[in-house]
Enzyme design. Structure first.
Site, PDB file in Angstrom:
ATOM      1  N   CYS A   1      -2.969  13.876  -1.547  1.00  0.00           N
ATOM      2  CA  CYS A   1      -3.199  15.169  -2.218  1.00  0.00           C
ATOM      3  C   CYS A   1      -4.644  15.519  -2.525  1.00  0.00           C
ATOM      4  O   CYS A   1      -5.173  16.517  -2.036  1.00  0.00           O
ATOM      5  CB  CYS A   1      -2.405  15.226  -3.516  1.00  0.00           C
ATOM      6  SG  CYS A   1      -0.658  14.859  -3.293  1.00  0.00           S
TER       7      CYS A   1
ATOM      8  N   HIS B   1      -6.046  19.329  -7.101  1.00  0.00           N
ATOM      9  CA  HIS B   1      -5.329  18.200  -7.675  1.00  0.00           C
ATOM     10  C   HIS B   1      -5.862  18.027  -9.095  1.00  0.00           C
ATOM     11  O   HIS B   1      -7.067  17.961  -9.298  1.00  0.00           O
ATOM     12  CB  HIS B   1      -5.566  16.937  -6.850  1.00  0.00           C
ATOM     13  CG  HIS B   1      -4.661  15.816  -7.242  1.00  0.00           C
ATOM     14  ND1 HIS B   1      -3.405  15.659  -6.701  1.00  0.00           N
ATOM     15  CD2 HIS B   1      -4.812  14.826  -8.149  1.00  0.00           C
ATOM     16  CE1 HIS B   1      -2.820  14.609  -7.254  1.00  0.00           C
ATOM     17  NE2 HIS B   1      -3.654  14.087  -8.137  1.00  0.00           N
TER      18      HIS B   1
END
Length: 514
Positions: free
Chosen positions: A50, A104
């Site tokens: 991510c 993120h």
């Protein structure tokens, strides 16, 4: 005039979508978007995890330039003060808005999702997000667990909701607000599912009877897979239901019936996601903005569903790096839309079987790092210049090239028009390739192989995907000075797409492909 941007990014979504030819999935709303869009069938993330992937495509720089391979540094401090895509739009007069998981969260976006640099107002995070890893999954014994496979009754959930439902509601609220104040906007909406845990409203299971669910076509670890290339799926092993299976480390395998359940729940989570995307796009129609809003739909990376005996992301295989990527551009990918005309009526996956085809499809190999220059070009902004070889000191530049040139020309035509080279793009007669990479702490799978911290990285797997092959070399890497040593090759992989589409037969050591 100026087009608005609706940028939808999904966590861990591989292209299991009707518009990508998946026969099992029910994804009518995303397929409907595809029917008005140009769809890229060969789009790849730069690292299959991510934070590094998101920082890469939001800054338009590759992981070796952001210097983020894990979750624990902020590029502006650690690498260079790079402008981001939303920041560039903000500096060009757009209201920039973030809902859900776009950056993120945590250190890698300065605990603020890069606010105020990237966003006009503080980013929205759904309050239900904090319960994601709580014990909210009811087991057969009636007790609650933190499972991987987690269909739920939404009314029993804390707050009676789920994070993606809240994100859709907030995004719709914002669409109504920007409509009222008539300001051009860049709205990014980040959806969590199908990220683990596979926690979604239980009714979506009905779409996928277990007897219709098969195993992966290649559920075994390939004989010639170098051990450094394997990811041992430690994150799913920590979920209560997987832990109870007591599966051997690192190769498993998981029992067949449980593999089927994971695949079933992944599909169910995708259909749940599809309803959220459908509600969001329907709201774009409701506020009358479908005629002047560009919609981008993509994911941060894919997710293995048992292929090569692997689960989760954390590898260089197509199943982990390939993502859906589509662009809806009114007047370009579709004929002009009249104000008030409905483009995206909501479709119920329980009753709608679509079978639509994408408006246009490109097999060109493209990368997420190209998103920034592509969106700038589509919005009529100046395209950020191509980065010099080293660009740590350059605030605004792009390491990917805009892919707008692939949108509406037949690909042969592009070739003729631009015979030679110019400095903006690589030569057209070179093949287009996508570069991905993945770090490892050791040559054999161990507890931190999936997500090594920077200081523990010893090997970097650099992978090149062309239309007809994937070629990967795993080379020595020094985390102290971020240097890769291509003389120090630990292992290599070569897969030919035509004869080996699933990447099961590594022919790196065959002399015929020397």
């Amino acid at each position: 005039d100026h087009m608005n941007i609706l940028f939808i990014v999904v966590d861990d979504l591989r292209p299991v979508l009707g518009c990508y030819g998946d026969k099992l999935v029910k994804s009518p709303n995303i397929d409907q978007l595809a029917s008005h869009s140009i769809v890229f069938s060969n789009a790849y993330a730069q690292q299959a995890v991510c934070a590094p992937s998101r920082v890469s495509f939001l800054t338009g720089r590759r992981p070796d330039t952001t210097r983020l391979y894990d979750f624990y540094s902020y590029w502006r401090v650690h690498a260079g003060n790079y402008s981001t895509m939303p920041q560039y739009f903000k500096e060009n007069g757009y209201m920039t808005l973030s809902v859900g998981k776009v950056f993120h969260p945590g250190v890698s976006s300065n605990y603020s999702d890069d606010y105020p640099y990237s966003w006009s107002i503080p980013p929205f995070h759904p309050s239900a997000e904090k319960y994601e890893n709580y014990k909210t999954c009811r087991g057969k014994d009636g007790k609650l667990y933190a499972n991987l496979v987690c269909p739920v009754d939404v009314t029993e959930m804390p707050g009676g909701t789920l994070p993606d439902i809240q994100s859709t509601e907030e995004a719709i609220r914002l669409l109504n607000a920007v409509k009222t104040n008539k300001q051009k906007f860049f709205l990014a909406v980040g959806y969590h599912k199908p990220h683990i845990p596979l926690r979604y409203p239980q009714e979506f299971l009905k779409l996928y009877p277990l007897e219709n669910i098969t195993l992966a076509p290649d559920p075994w670890v390939p004989e010639k897979l170098p051990s450094v290339a394997y990811n041992p799926w430690t994150d799913i092993r920590q979920r209560d239901d997987v832990e109870a299976l007591n599966v051997s480390f690192p190769y498993g395998p998981l029992p067949d019936d449980f593999q089927r359940q994971i695949r079933q729940s992944y599909y169910a989570a995708v259909s749940y996601l599809d309803t959220q995307v459908g509600l969001l796009l329907n709201a774009l129609d409701d506020v009358g903005l479908s005629n002047n809003t560009i919609v981008v739909f993509t994911a941060d990376h894919g997710w293995s569903l048992g292929e090569h005996g692997e689960w989760a992301k954390y590898s260089n295989f197509d199943v982990a790096t390939r993502v859906p990527l589509m662009f809806y551009v009114p007047g370009m990918t579709t004929s002009s839309v009249n104000q008030g005309e409905r483009v995206f009526p909501y479709l119920d996956p329980f009753s709608h079987v679509l079978g639509v085809v994408p408006q246009g499809q490109s097999k060109k190999v493209v990368e997420l790092v190209s998103l920034f220059p592509t969106l700038a070009e589509l919005a009529g902004l100046q395209v950020p210049p191509t980065c010099p070889e080293t660009s740590f000191h350059v605030a605004l530049c792009a390491e990917g090239a805009s892919i707008v040139r692939y949108f509406n020309a037949s690909e042969e035509k592009v070739q003729e028009e631009k015979g030679g080279c110019d400095d903006t793009y690589r030569c057209f007669n070179e093949e287009s390739v996508a570069l991905s990479q993945y770090p490892r702490p050791a040559d054999t799978p161990q507890w931190n192989s999936d997500k090594p911290k920077l200081k523990d990285i010893r090997i970097m797997g650099y992978s090149m995907r062309a239309v007809d092959y994937r070629y990967t070399v795993w080379v020595g890497f020094n985390p102290n000075n971020f240097s890769a040593d291509f003389e120090d090759v630990h292992a290599g992989e070569l897969y030919m797409v035509e004869t080996d589409p699933n990447q099961d037969y590594n022919i790196y050591n065959n002399t015929s492909h020397g």
